[in-house]
Every structure is written in structure tokens, then in C-alpha cells.
Design an enzyme around this catalytic site. Structure first.
Site, PDB file in Angstrom:
ATOM      1  N   GLU A  57       0.339  -1.197  -0.112  1.00 22.21           N
ATOM      2  CA  GLU A  57       0.134  -0.006   0.035  1.00 22.21           C
ATOM      3  C   GLU A  57       1.197   1.138   0.038  1.00 22.21           C
ATOM      4  O   GLU A  57      -0.122   2.566  -0.127  1.00 22.21           O
ATOM      5  CB  GLU A  57      -0.774  -0.085   1.138  1.00 22.21           C
ATOM      6  CG  GLU A  57      -1.705  -0.985   0.459  1.00 22.21           C
ATOM      7  CD  GLU A  57      -1.748  -2.552   1.437  1.00 22.21           C
ATOM      8  OE1 GLU A  57      -2.641  -3.175   1.838  1.00 22.21           O
ATOM      9  OE2 GLU A  57      -0.800  -2.590   2.033  1.00 22.21           O
ATOM     10  N   PHE A 119     -11.972  -6.510  13.499  1.00 21.94           N
ATOM     11  CA  PHE A 119     -11.025  -7.270  12.913  1.00 21.94           C
ATOM     12  C   PHE A 119     -10.796  -6.256  11.861  1.00 21.94           C
ATOM     13  O   PHE A 119     -11.339  -5.977  11.034  1.00 21.94           O
ATOM     14  CB  PHE A 119     -11.163  -8.331  12.141  1.00 21.94           C
ATOM     15  CG  PHE A 119     -10.116  -9.527  11.355  1.00 21.94           C
ATOM     16  CD1 PHE A 119      -8.925  -9.607  11.583  1.00 21.94           C
ATOM     17  CD2 PHE A 119     -10.612  -8.923  10.014  1.00 21.94           C
ATOM     18  CE1 PHE A 119      -8.052 -10.419  10.995  1.00 21.94           C
ATOM     19  CE2 PHE A 119      -9.524 -10.047   9.093  1.00 21.94           C
ATOM     20  CZ  PHE A 119      -8.375 -10.420   9.610  1.00 21.94           C
ATOM     21  N   GLN A 120      -9.052  -5.670  11.431  1.00 23.20           N
ATOM     22  CA  GLN A 120      -8.684  -4.966  10.320  1.00 23.20           C
ATOM     23  C   GLN A 120      -8.816  -3.402  10.628  1.00 23.20           C
ATOM     24  O   GLN A 120      -9.480  -3.181   9.769  1.00 23.20           O
ATOM     25  CB  GLN A 120      -8.570  -5.755   9.076  1.00 23.20           C
ATOM     26  CG  GLN A 120      -7.816  -6.873   9.033  1.00 23.20           C
ATOM     27  CD  GLN A 120      -7.830  -7.235   7.710  1.00 23.20           C
ATOM     28  OE1 GLN A 120      -8.825  -6.535   7.067  1.00 23.20           O
ATOM     29  NE2 GLN A 120      -6.670  -7.316   7.303  1.00 23.20           N
ATOM     30  N   LYS A 169     -17.454  -0.270   5.355  1.00 18.75           N
ATOM     31  CA  LYS A 169     -17.592  -1.311   4.977  1.00 18.75           C
ATOM     32  C   LYS A 169     -19.271  -1.385   4.256  1.00 18.75           C
ATOM     33  O   LYS A 169     -20.236  -1.715   3.306  1.00 18.75           O
ATOM     34  CB  LYS A 169     -17.380  -3.261   5.234  1.00 18.75           C
ATOM     35  CG  LYS A 169     -17.887  -3.849   3.991  1.00 18.75           C
ATOM     36  CD  LYS A 169     -17.346  -4.791   4.194  1.00 18.75           C
ATOM     37  CE  LYS A 169     -17.466  -6.556   2.968  1.00 18.75           C
ATOM     38  NZ  LYS A 169     -17.044  -7.375   3.363  1.00 18.75           N
ATOM     39  N   MET A 486      24.667   8.477   1.719  1.00 19.92           N
ATOM     40  CA  MET A 486      24.424   9.243   2.773  1.00 19.92           C
ATOM     41  C   MET A 486      24.631   9.184   4.197  1.00 19.92           C
ATOM     42  O   MET A 486      25.319  10.788   4.431  1.00 19.92           O
ATOM     43  CB  MET A 486      23.062  10.080   2.448  1.00 19.92           C
ATOM     44  CG  MET A 486      23.222  11.732   2.865  1.00 19.92           C
ATOM     45  SD  MET A 486      24.634  12.629   2.289  1.00 19.92           S
ATOM     46  CE  MET A 486      23.298  13.687   0.521  1.00 19.92           C
TER      47      MET A 486
END
Length: 572
Positions: A57, A119-120, A169, A486
Site C-alpha cells: 500500500e 478485525f482489521q 464497509k 548519505m
């Protein structure tokens, strides 16, 4: 029946999502599916929207960001709830720091479960509040279309930036009439585009009174599409111009009045010029710490005119004598008009003869330079060759973050806006490759070259699968020095060469790794290999990864130590 009534038809929230994006002119979404967004993904099948399936993502948001920087339009990404949403945070923060317009849509657990540690579930609205321009949690399907319209409006107006829309949802399952607003009016949000005439007049007077002026430009020149007006102003008064990292391309890199990049790794001439100036015209720049160095020693003799669309950026770090709030394009256009009508402007250039003589002496005495090698590839040499092969071809150059980023900024001359994409404010390693994919999706007919470090590239190297699956022909040139370059350089210069955990002792074979993903891989280990590998890589169809094994302990110069004044420049 009125036209407005014809638009009233019942749809699910998922369908409203698709239709709303089409109304906004969206053509591509970068995303990764999951349970909370399954209804939307079901509607995506067969829709006119292109979907690019990422492998992480963070990559989705960087791709949307690269798309936005390259096009000037809004980039869009779509992810699921919980870890899908939290994985976007680095990409969102990257866009926020650089004022890039993207809209990130995240799925959320059903509204009845919000706050129950379902959940999630993650409070992505709370998590991203500090790094978004605004964010929304949609609680009613009837608000979905309007919220999307607001998100796009906020992202693309004023000081641009990322907006997040969190959609539970059950909102995507619910039905309502689809009514998409024609326009948005948000109370308390009225971005100012037109500069105050009185302040612009003061700016003209200040400019014409100066004898050692400099124009200091930032990313606002590019985001506000003000390059043409800037060139007109600079050429009218024969003003020297220097740029931040984010402003590169806002003024032609090969223009005789361009002094190069300012700041920590800027040119000697740019830094000495601004430090010795008596007037700084700052356009779309925020006086960040990488440019100004030690605050109380920055440009001690200079008056400052500061043009910025964000009033909170003006005088935030350095006080401005003439602040002008508004869009750079509109303000520069008005400023040019006033100068045209001012008789003094015709004689102004003569006043700068001595100033330009001093500037040319600095350029001659301390140009950008490095020691060539016949046995190893110098990174600066690689960038020079990329420039020689691509200049004038409208190529888009993208970088990760580190030494390679600075070498590109120093040795590649960007002729036009939106041809250099890089993470400036946040300095996000792993940004370059997915951003390059986003740019190439936007412009499939243009060459897009990602110059990345071996450390930075590996942070999102899984997106090779995305490029191969979607046939995105982005070309990658890896500056492979076997270090986190760097950080190693700072350890060498400021920590007595104690290389604490910066050696990348285990590295993949990048050529074989590219081939494992179904891409093409090539390698160069000697200076004479550089041009043949570049030509082969650029002419090969599809995604290409070119591994350039470079001098391992080459350093970026000039460098100004952190917190030092900008005239305390280390050249070698």
C-alpha cells in the site's frame, strides 16, 4: 424533468464511489484489495477506471503521488482497512510535506463496529490527522458523493496536499440516490489566489531599489504552474535565480541566469549569492532548514519579499518585509504587468552589472566538480551521461533519497516543470521506484527514468511485479555503492569514519532479481560500460533495471554541515 432530477437514481455506495471518481475525471486508481473494500472492487470490474494492482500500500500512495507530480492532476489510491490503511501513512506524509494533491480512499469496518477493536480496524482518521490537509470518515451513504467532491476540491486548491476518505464497509453496501454536487462551498476554507495590489506595488518598489537581488524559487512555482511568468520576470530585470530541490525545473536549468540549487548540497555560487544579496524574492518556497542553515546568519543584508499561497509559511522561519499571499502565477503576472508600466525597470539591468560580475567570478572559481576515474564509475559521471542521452527529450527523472538524489539535483539540468520527481520535505527512501511507475502510467509515451540507490531501491523493490504485470516500461538506474551512502558520508565526515551499520554487506544480484520478476536486467562495472548499458536499457521494451556499480565511498560536495551558516561550505 430537470437535468438535476435525471441524475437522481439509486445506487450502492460502491457504485457511487465509481461514478463520483468518473465525475472528477479520474482515469486510474493505484490500489490493493481487502475485505473492507470488496464491494468497491466488485464494482471496479467492468468500469472505465483503470486499476493498477500494487504489491504494498505504500507503493500505491507513492504511485498516486508520482502521477500527481507528473501531471498536475490528483492522484488516487484505494486500500483496505487496518494494516492496509496504516501502510499508506508514509506515502501520505511524503505528499503532505511536498504539497502534492492526492486522495487516499481507505476501507473501514462497518459503522456498527467502529471503536470496538474489530478485525482489521485502525483509527486511520486519527492516525493521519497530522499529515493530511484534511480527512473524512463517511458515516452515511447519503454523504458519500458530497464528501468525495469535497476531498478533491480541498486536495487541489490553495496549498495542495493529501486528503484521506475513510469509508466503512456498510456504507459501500447501502443504497441512496446519486446526486453529485456541481460545486463546493466550504465554510472557513477560502484560498486566496489573487495577491494584494498594494503589496505587489511594494514588491516592485523594493525590487527596483535593490542592487544585489536574487530570486529564490521552490515547489510552489511548479504546483501553481508559474514557470512562464517567472522566466518573464527574471529576463525582464536580468535577475539571478536559484532553486530549492523541489523547485528544480521551475526555471530552465540551462538558462544563463540560473545559479543552480541552494542549500546544504547546493552550488557554491547559489549559496554565496543569496548570502550576499540585499533583496530576496522568494516565490513558492518556505525557507526550510536545508536552505537557510543557521537562522541568525542567513542573508544578513537582505530584505525579503515572500510570495506564497499558504499564509502560515510566510515569516515562519525568516521574517518577510513584504509578504504577499496568493497563487504564484497570478502574483507574478501582476508583478510583471506593474514592471512593464514602470519606467525605472528599463534602466534596472544596468545597476546589476557589478553584481553579475561577482556572481560570474564565483561560478568560474568554484563550479560543481568531481575527480574523474578511468577504473571505477563515478556517480556524477553516470548522471552526466543520463543527461546527455535524454536532454531535450521531455524525459521524466525520478529519484529515491540519498546521495544519488543530490547528484541528480546537481548534475542533471531540468529544462521544464514536472520533469523531476523526488521526496523533498520528508526524504522518503523507497519513494523513487513506485513514483516512477505512477509517472509512467500517466505518460506511457515518455521516457521515465528512476535513479535510485541500492538501499532506497530495496525498500519498495517488490513493485517490479506491478510494473511487469501492468507492462509499465519504467527504466531504473541503480547507483550501487554497497552502502547507505548519505548516512555513511556523514559518518565519514562527522563521526570519525565510524561506519556503524551502513555497510550493505549482503546485496541481491539486481540483474537476476529483475529477471526473476520478468523484467530486464543489465549491469555496468566500468566507466566504458555506462553509455552502452544506458542505451541498451533505454531502448529495451518493458521495465528495465540497470545496476551501475559505482565508487563505494564517493561523497556529495558541496556540503554545508547541519546548523552551519550557508556560506560555511565544504567543497572537497
Amino acid at each position: 424533468m430537470s437535468g438535476k432530477d435525471k441524475n437522481k437514481r439509486k445506487m450502492t455506495g460502491a457504485r457511487i464511489f465509481i461514478e463520483s471518481l468518473l465525475k472528477e475525471g479520474v482515469d486510474v486508481i493505484f490500489g490493493f484489495p481487502g475485505g473492507a473494500v470488496l464491494n468497491i472492487y466488485d464494482e471496479l470490474m467492468g468500469s472505465p477506471l483503470r486499476h493498477v494492482l500494487v504489491r504494498h500500500e505504500q507503493g500505491a500512495v507513492h504511485m498516486a503521488d508520482g502521477y500527481a507530480r507528473a501531471t498536475g492532476r490528483i492522484g488516487v489510491s484505494l486500500v483496505t482497512s487496518g494494516p492496509g490503511a496504516t501502510n499508506t501513512v508514509t506515502g501520505i506524509a511524503t505528499a503532505y510535506m511536498d504539497s502534492i494533491p492526492i486522495v487516499v480512499f481507505s476501507g473501514q469496518v462497518p459503522t456498527s463496529l467502529v471503536g470496538n477493536d474489530a478485525f482489521q480496524e485502525a483509527d486511520i482518521v486519527g492516525i493521519t490527522r497530522p499529515c493530511t490537509k484534511h480527512n473524512f470518515l463517511v458515516k452515511d451513504v447519503r454523504d458519500l458523493a458530497k464528501t468525495i467532491k469535497q476531498a478533491f476540491y480541498i486536495a487541489s486548491t490553495g496549498r495542495r496536499g493529501p486528503v484521506l476518505v475513510d469509508i466503512p464497509k456498510d456504507i459501500t453496501q447501502a443504497e441512496t440516490e446519486f446526486i453529485y454536487p456541481d460545486k463546493i462551498d466550504i465554510k472557513g476554507y477560502k484560498p486566496v489566489m489573487k495577491g494584494h495590489p498594494g503589496q505587489i506595488k511594494k514588491a516592485v518598489e523594493k525590487l527596483l531599489q535593490s542592487s544585489r537581488p536574487i530570486v529564490y524559487i521552490g515547489g510552489g512555482v511548479i504546483s501553481q504552474n508559474a514557470s512562464e511568468e517567472l522566466v518573464t520576470l527574471a529576463e525582464t530585470l536580468e535577475l539571478p535565480v536559484a532553486s530549492t530541490l523541489m523547485g528544480l525545473g521551475g526555471f530552465p536549468g540551462d538558462h544563463p541566469q540560473f545559479l543552480g540549487m541552494l542549500g546544504m548540497h547546493g552550488t557554491y555560487t547559489a549559496n554565496m549569492t543569496i548570502n550576499s544579496s540585499d533583496l530576496i524574492l522568494a516565490v513558492g518556497a518556505r525557507f526550510d532548514d536545508r536552505v537557510i542553515g543557521k537562522v541568525d546568519e542567513f542573508a544578513p543584508q537582505a530584505s525579503i519579499i515572500h510570495i506564497d499561497i499558504d499564509p502560515t509559511s510566510i515569516s515562519k522561519s525568516i521574517p518577510a518585509e513584504v509578504p504577499i499571499v496568493g497563487g504564484a502565477k497570478e502574483i507574478l503576472r501582476d508583478l510583471n504587468h506593474m514592471l512593464k508600466e514602470n519606467s525605472e525597470s528599463k534602466h534596472f539591468r544596468k545597476k546589476l552589472k557589478d553584481w553579475w560580475a561577482t556572481i560570474r567570478e564565483w561560478q568560474k572559481a568554484k563550479p560543481l566538480s568531481y575527480t574523474p576515474s578511468t577504473t571505477s564509475i563515478k556517480p556524477q559521471f553516470l548522471v552526466e551521461k543520463i543527461y546527455e542521452l535524454t536532454k531535450g527529450k521531455n524525459t521524466i527523472i525520478v529519484t529515491g533519497v540519498g546521495q544519488h538524489q543530490m547528484w541528480v539535483a546537481q548534475y542533471y539540468k531540468f529544462h521544464s516543470p514536472r520533469t523531476f520527481l523526488t521526496s523533498g520535505g520528508l526524504g522518503t527512501m523507497g519513494y523513487g521506484f513506485p513514483s516512477g511507475i505512477g509517472a509512467k502510467v500517466a505518460f506511457p509515451q515518455r521516457d521515465v527514468i528512476v535513479v535510485d540507490g541500492d538501499g532506497s531501491m530495496q525498500m519498495n523493490i517488490q513493485e517490479l511485479a506491478t510494473a511487469v504485470q501492468d507492462k509499465v516500461g519504467v527504466k531504473v538506474a541503480i547507483v550501487n555503492n554497497g552502502f547507505l551512502g548519505m548516512v555513511r558520508q556523514w559518518q565519514q565526515l562527522f563521526y570519525k569514519k565510524r561506519y556503524s551499520y551502513t555497510k550493505l554487506s549482503v546485496q541481491p544480484d539486481f540483474v537476476r532479481l529483475a529477471e526473476a520478476y520478468g523484467a530486464h536486467g543489465f549491469r555496468a562495472e566500468k566507466p566504458e560500460d555506462v553509455v552502452p548499458v544506458l542505451k541498451k536499457g533505454l531502448s529495451t521494451e518493458g521495465p528495465v533495471l540497470m545496476d551501475f556499480v559505482v565508487e563505494p565511498e564517493e561523497n556529495v560536495y558541496p556540503i554545508i554541515p547541519a546548523g552551519a551558516a550557508i556560506n560555511k561550505i565544504i567543497l572537497v
